[in-house]
Motif scaffolding. Structure first.
Motif, PDB file in Angstrom:
ATOM      1  N   ARG A   1       0.824  -1.212   0.000  1.00 54.05           N
ATOM      2  CA  ARG A   1       0.000   0.000   0.000  1.00 54.05           C
ATOM      3  C   ARG A   1       0.857   1.261   0.000  1.00 54.05           C
ATOM      4  NH1 ARG A   1      -4.641  -1.646   4.318  1.00 54.05           N
ATOM      5  NH2 ARG A   1      -6.229  -2.357   2.838  1.00 54.05           N
ATOM      6  N   SER A   2       1.828   1.315   0.903  1.00 54.87           N
ATOM      7  CA  SER A   2       2.626   2.544   1.009  1.00 54.87           C
ATOM      8  C   SER A   2       3.454   2.781  -0.249  1.00 54.87           C
ATOM      9  CB  SER A   2       3.529   2.493   2.241  1.00 54.87           C
ATOM     10  OG  SER A   2       4.470   1.435   2.160  1.00 54.87           O
ATOM     11  N   PHE A   3       3.901   1.701  -0.893  1.00 56.01           N
ATOM     12  CA  PHE A   3       4.654   1.843  -2.132  1.00 56.01           C
ATOM     13  C   PHE A   3       3.769   2.388  -3.249  1.00 56.01           C
ATOM     14  CE2 PHE A   3       5.931  -0.087  -6.227  1.00 56.01           C
ATOM     15  CZ  PHE A   3       7.176   0.517  -6.382  1.00 56.01           C
ATOM     16  N   LEU A   4       2.588   1.818  -3.403  1.00 55.49           N
ATOM     17  CA  LEU A   4       1.715   2.226  -4.499  1.00 55.49           C
ATOM     18  C   LEU A   4       1.077   3.585  -4.259  1.00 55.49           C
ATOM     19  CD1 LEU A   4      -0.067  -1.180  -5.236  1.00 55.49           C
ATOM     20  CD2 LEU A   4       1.862  -0.155  -6.469  1.00 55.49           C
ATOM     21  N   GLU A   5       0.944   3.986  -2.983  1.00 62.03           N
ATOM     22  CA  GLU A   5       0.300   5.265  -2.674  1.00 62.03           C
ATOM     23  C   GLU A   5       1.287   6.420  -2.581  1.00 62.03           C
ATOM     24  OE1 GLU A   5      -1.877   4.592   0.894  1.00 62.03           O
ATOM     25  OE2 GLU A   5      -3.390   3.308  -0.069  1.00 62.03           O
TER      26      GLU A   5
ATOM     27  N   THR B   1       9.183   7.865  -6.890  1.00 56.77           N
ATOM     28  CA  THR B   1      10.488   8.065  -7.540  1.00 56.77           C
ATOM     29  C   THR B   1      11.195   6.743  -7.809  1.00 56.77           C
ATOM     30  OG1 THR B   1      11.620   8.306  -5.405  1.00 56.77           O
ATOM     31  CG2 THR B   1      10.744  10.313  -6.431  1.00 56.77           C
ATOM     32  N   TYR B   2      10.433   5.659  -7.845  1.00 51.38           N
ATOM     33  CA  TYR B   2      11.006   4.322  -7.987  1.00 51.38           C
ATOM     34  C   TYR B   2      11.997   4.228  -9.140  1.00 51.38           C
ATOM     35  CZ  TYR B   2      10.872  -0.779  -8.897  1.00 51.38           C
ATOM     36  OH  TYR B   2      11.188  -2.084  -9.123  1.00 51.38           O
ATOM     37  N   GLN B   3      11.630   4.745 -10.318  1.00 54.25           N
ATOM     38  CA  GLN B   3      12.483   4.595 -11.487  1.00 54.25           C
ATOM     39  C   GLN B   3      13.871   5.202 -11.278  1.00 54.25           C
ATOM     40  OE1 GLN B   3       9.893   6.153 -14.693  1.00 54.25           O
ATOM     41  NE2 GLN B   3      10.278   4.206 -15.717  1.00 54.25           N
ATOM     42  N   LYS B   4      13.931   6.386 -10.714  1.00 56.73           N
ATOM     43  CA  LYS B   4      15.220   7.054 -10.593  1.00 56.73           C
ATOM     44  C   LYS B   4      15.917   6.783  -9.268  1.00 56.73           C
ATOM     45  CE  LYS B   4      13.450  11.523  -8.887  1.00 56.73           C
ATOM     46  NZ  LYS B   4      13.361  12.974  -9.155  1.00 56.73           N
ATOM     47  N   SER B   5      15.206   6.203  -8.309  1.00 56.48           N
ATOM     48  CA  SER B   5      15.776   6.025  -6.975  1.00 56.48           C
ATOM     49  C   SER B   5      16.173   4.597  -6.663  1.00 56.48           C
ATOM     50  CB  SER B   5      14.777   6.497  -5.905  1.00 56.48           C
ATOM     51  OG  SER B   5      14.470   7.862  -6.059  1.00 56.48           O
ATOM     52  N   MET B   6      15.883   3.648  -7.543  1.00 53.86           N
ATOM     53  CA  MET B   6      16.111   2.245  -7.218  1.00 53.86           C
ATOM     54  C   MET B   6      17.585   1.847  -7.242  1.00 53.86           C
ATOM     55  SD  MET B   6      15.054   0.122 -10.660  1.00 53.86           S
ATOM     56  CE  MET B   6      13.454   0.883 -10.904  1.00 53.86           C
TER      57      MET B   6
ATOM     58  N   ASP C   1      13.866   3.070   0.626  1.00 55.29           N
ATOM     59  CA  ASP C   1      12.533   3.631   0.810  1.00 55.29           C
ATOM     60  C   ASP C   1      11.734   3.611  -0.482  1.00 55.29           C
ATOM     61  OD1 ASP C   1      10.607   5.113   2.561  1.00 55.29           O
ATOM     62  OD2 ASP C   1      10.837   6.618   0.991  1.00 55.29           O
ATOM     63  N   ALA C   2      12.375   3.857  -1.623  1.00 55.05           N
ATOM     64  CA  ALA C   2      11.656   3.992  -2.888  1.00 55.05           C
ATOM     65  C   ALA C   2      11.301   2.656  -3.523  1.00 55.05           C
ATOM     66  CB  ALA C   2      12.474   4.831  -3.865  1.00 55.05           C
TER      67      ALA C   2
ATOM     68  N   GLY D   1       4.605   1.384 -13.609  1.00 53.52           N
ATOM     69  CA  GLY D   1       4.790   0.543 -14.783  1.00 53.52           C
ATOM     70  C   GLY D   1       6.097  -0.217 -14.742  1.00 53.52           C
ATOM     71  N   SER D   2       7.155   0.431 -14.272  1.00 53.70           N
ATOM     72  CA  SER D   2       8.440  -0.258 -14.131  1.00 53.70           C
ATOM     73  C   SER D   2       8.344  -1.374 -13.102  1.00 53.70           C
ATOM     74  CB  SER D   2       9.528   0.746 -13.714  1.00 53.70           C
ATOM     75  OG  SER D   2       9.812   1.640 -14.756  1.00 53.70           O
ATOM     76  N   PHE D   3       7.628  -1.122 -12.025  1.00 55.00           N
ATOM     77  CA  PHE D   3       7.436  -2.154 -11.007  1.00 55.00           C
ATOM     78  C   PHE D   3       6.673  -3.345 -11.583  1.00 55.00           C
ATOM     79  CE2 PHE D   3       4.519  -3.772  -7.648  1.00 55.00           C
ATOM     80  CZ  PHE D   3       5.463  -4.386  -6.846  1.00 55.00           C
ATOM     81  N   ILE D   4       5.640  -3.075 -12.364  1.00 51.85           N
ATOM     82  CA  ILE D   4       4.865  -4.152 -12.983  1.00 51.85           C
ATOM     83  C   ILE D   4       5.743  -4.998 -13.877  1.00 51.85           C
ATOM     84  CG2 ILE D   4       3.026  -4.616 -14.662  1.00 51.85           C
ATOM     85  CD1 ILE D   4       1.551  -2.160 -13.465  1.00 51.85           C
ATOM     86  N   SER D   5       6.610  -4.353 -14.660  1.00 52.33           N
ATOM     87  CA  SER D   5       7.490  -5.117 -15.543  1.00 52.33           C
ATOM     88  C   SER D   5       8.458  -5.971 -14.742  1.00 52.33           C
ATOM     89  CB  SER D   5       8.260  -4.185 -16.483  1.00 52.33           C
ATOM     90  OG  SER D   5       9.298  -3.490 -15.813  1.00 52.33           O
ATOM     91  N   ARG D   6       8.846  -5.508 -13.563  1.00 54.93           N
ATOM     92  CA  ARG D   6       9.771  -6.286 -12.733  1.00 54.93           C
ATOM     93  C   ARG D   6       9.073  -7.459 -12.044  1.00 54.93           C
ATOM     94  NH1 ARG D   6      12.150  -1.725 -13.776  1.00 54.93           N
ATOM     95  NH2 ARG D   6      14.432  -1.633 -13.794  1.00 54.93           N
ATOM     96  N   LEU D   7       7.774  -7.362 -11.855  1.00 56.55           N
ATOM     97  CA  LEU D   7       7.049  -8.532 -11.361  1.00 56.55           C
ATOM     98  C   LEU D   7       7.096  -9.654 -12.397  1.00 56.55           C
ATOM     99  CD1 LEU D   7       3.899  -6.925  -9.670  1.00 56.55           C
ATOM    100  CD2 LEU D   7       5.887  -7.931  -8.537  1.00 56.55           C
ATOM    101  N   GLN D   8       6.992  -9.287 -13.666  1.00 58.49           N
ATOM    102  CA  GLN D   8       7.116 -10.297 -14.714  1.00 58.49           C
ATOM    103  C   GLN D   8       8.550 -10.810 -14.793  1.00 58.49           C
ATOM    104  OE1 GLN D   8       6.820  -9.378 -19.014  1.00 58.49           O
ATOM    105  NE2 GLN D   8       4.996 -10.693 -18.971  1.00 58.49           N
TER     106      GLN D   8
END
Length: 530
Positions: free
Chosen positions: A201-205, A210-215, A223-224, A266-273
């Motif tokens: 929840r906290s990740f999606l909300e 900044t997941y793409q640039k902070s990972m 945190d990201a 979207g990047s997170f979704i692709s990483r689930l695959q």
């Protein structure tokens, strides 16, 4: 003999979206929810106290969820066949329900042995897929479309009530019963369904904006990033739940005009695959755990020596490379490290120290609370350039330090003995003038180690040896065969990086069931758990 149906929980510690549980309930028979603490499993070098404690957290919440539905978790300790034999003798097992597990060779062998035992005992053993990984896959063609179809199926409703069996649980074992020792991971993530839902929840909300640039940087990734990895590894939340929740969040962020957040999701979704794509590799070829994927690399690195001081220095964060040491020390304390740094530390062991990948991979596995065999071992081989399919990539630990920790905040946190050095010298303290080191109270070789290797020379030597193998006759043909069997192009993995972000910034609307998605925490007495 009551003919109970056993739900054999392994790495699927939840009651939501649980195919094996749903199948057992559909039988109408008494239900025996079972978890087996197997001494052989916990004796494997990849397993550790931090993982045990995470599992224990998760089992306690699972037990509470089962009790809210009228039964309880039955705990046993011993080998799986011995446990099933004793339960069958006392209670009469009509069927065993379980999810398919892609794990270590040990678990593959264990599951085969249980299947043989059940067949000989006349007991139905029904295994269900749980993450889109396909058993006995004949071809990777169309794999991604099949995976997505699995993710789009409706989530299975958690049962309102369970018909209990007469089986009682034994006393829950302690980590000391398996020789796992004292807790050595003070900042370990907490296990259990509630922690999983909170992470998601906290990740999606908010956290994932900044997941793409902070990972990539360990400073920001903690945190990201979703931090869902241990929960996916032990199944406190299903990957389908995560995928559908992410689809809903991506759609809502895109609809509100927050295309940057939508692209990150979207990047997170692709990483689930991507997550399942790598697990599929181990499902298809279990020897990835123990043998070079490409046989051309057999014998390239020497067999490890017992007590190798280079291995000890690397695992303990005493290599003399501050950023790498900070990563290893952080991992020891937290049980987690972001993906880019996992690649760097594994590659350093394999390339700069020229260690065979197997021992470093085992040590890293035990440090990861989120150890997932199907990701870990294919990645260990990829970062060690033994797959033959991938272009060798040798990370420069000093450049990574300058890029990912430019001000040295991460280094100063985890390598405090260097905290007095100015940032310009912090990434490579051996280059600092003696006067600068003296003012900072640093004596290389005493207060902080000398660097264990000349990283530039070692990388060049490793690159030369690897490319010499790649030039040998027959290397390319074998690599092409491996690519056809395991490679992402034939599997249909979607675009990555910036191109992926552009394509996914305006997502298609999710299915109606996804739009109404809720990650349930309340027991069935308070809310309908779907």
């Amino acid at each position: 003999m009551s003919g109970v149906h056993v739900i054999w929980f392994k790495r699927d510690l939840r009651v939501h979206d649980h195919a094996a549980l749903a199948a057992a309930v559909a039988s109408g028979a008494p239900i025996l929810p079972l978890y087996i603490f197997e001494p052989g499993y916990w004796a494997l070098p990849e397993h550790s106290r931090r993982q045990f404690d995470f599992v224990r957290d998760s089992l306690e919440e699972l037990d509470a969820a089962l009790k809210a539905r009228g039964t309880k978790l039955v705990i046993r300790m011993g080998s799986a066949i011995d446990v099933f034999s004793a339960l069958h003798q006392k209670h009469g097992i009509a069927a065993i329900h379980a999810h398919e597990e892609t794990g270590l060779q040990w678990t593959f062998d264990r599951d085969r042995a249980v299947r043989r035992w059940a067949r000989n005992a006349g007991i139905s053993l029904r295994e269900q897929p749980q993450n889109g990984v396909q058993r006995a896959l004949q071809s990777r063609d169309g794999w991604a479309n099949q995976w997505e179809a699995f993710m789009r199926r409706p989530r299975l409703v958690a049962p309102e009530a369970l018909k209990p069996s007469a089986a009682d649980s034994e006393e829950w074992p302690l980590p000391q019963d398996f020789g796992l020792g004292a807790d050595d991971c003070p900042q370990r993530q907490k296990g259990g369904r509630m922690a999983a839902v909170d992470c998601l929840r906290s990740f999606l909300e908010s956290r994932g904006r900044t997941y793409q640039k902070s990972m990539s940087s360990p400073l920001t990734a903690a945190d990201a990033c979703s931090r869902l990895s241990p929960h996916l590894a032990f199944g406190t939340v299903s990957i389908r739940e995560a995928w559908q929740a992410a689809q809903k969040a991506q759609h809502e962020h895109g609809r509100s005009g927050d295309t940057g957040f939508a692209a990150s999701i979207g990047s997170f979704i692709s990483r689930l695959q991507w997550h399942c794509h790598f697990i599929q590799k181990l499902e298809d070829q279990t020897s990835i755990e123990s043998r070079n994927l490409h046989p051309g690399y057999d014998g390239l690195r020497p067999e490890p020596l017992a007590g190798d001081p280079r291995l000890a220095a690397w695992i303990e964060g005493r290599t003399g490379f501050p950023f790498l040491d900070a990563c290893m020390r952080s991992l020891r304390e937290t049980g987690w490290l972001n993906f880019r740094m996992r690649a760097m530390v594994m590659g350093f062991a394999s390339h700069h120290l020229w260690l065979d990948w197997k021992q470093p991979a085992e040590h890293l596995a035990a440090l990861f609370t989120d150890f997932e065999p199907g990701i870990h071992y294919p990645q260990a081989q990829m970062q060690s350039a033994t797959t033959g399919m991938n272009t060798p990539r040798i990370y420069n630990p000093v450049k990574q330090s300058q890029d990912q920790d430019p001000d040295g905040a991460f280094i100063r946190r985890w390598v405090p003995e260097l905290s007095g050095l100015p940032a310009e010298w912090l990434h490579a303290p051996w280059e600092a003038p003696a006067s600068v080191r003296a003012r900072a109270g640093i004596v290389l070789g005493q207060t902080y180690p000398m660097r264990i290797v000349d990283h530039m020379a070692a990388a060049e030597e490793a690159r030369s040896r690897i490319f010499a193998v790649r030039k040998r006759a027959g290397h390319g043909a074998q690599a092409d065969a491996l690519q056809a069997r395991h490679g992402s192009k034939r599997s249909g993995i979607p675009f990555r990086g910036q191109q992926a972000a552009r394509r996914q910034a305006v997502p298609r609307a999710p299915e109606p069931a996804q739009l109404s998605f809720d990650l349930h925490l309340t027991p069935p007495s308070q809310a309908h758990a779907s």
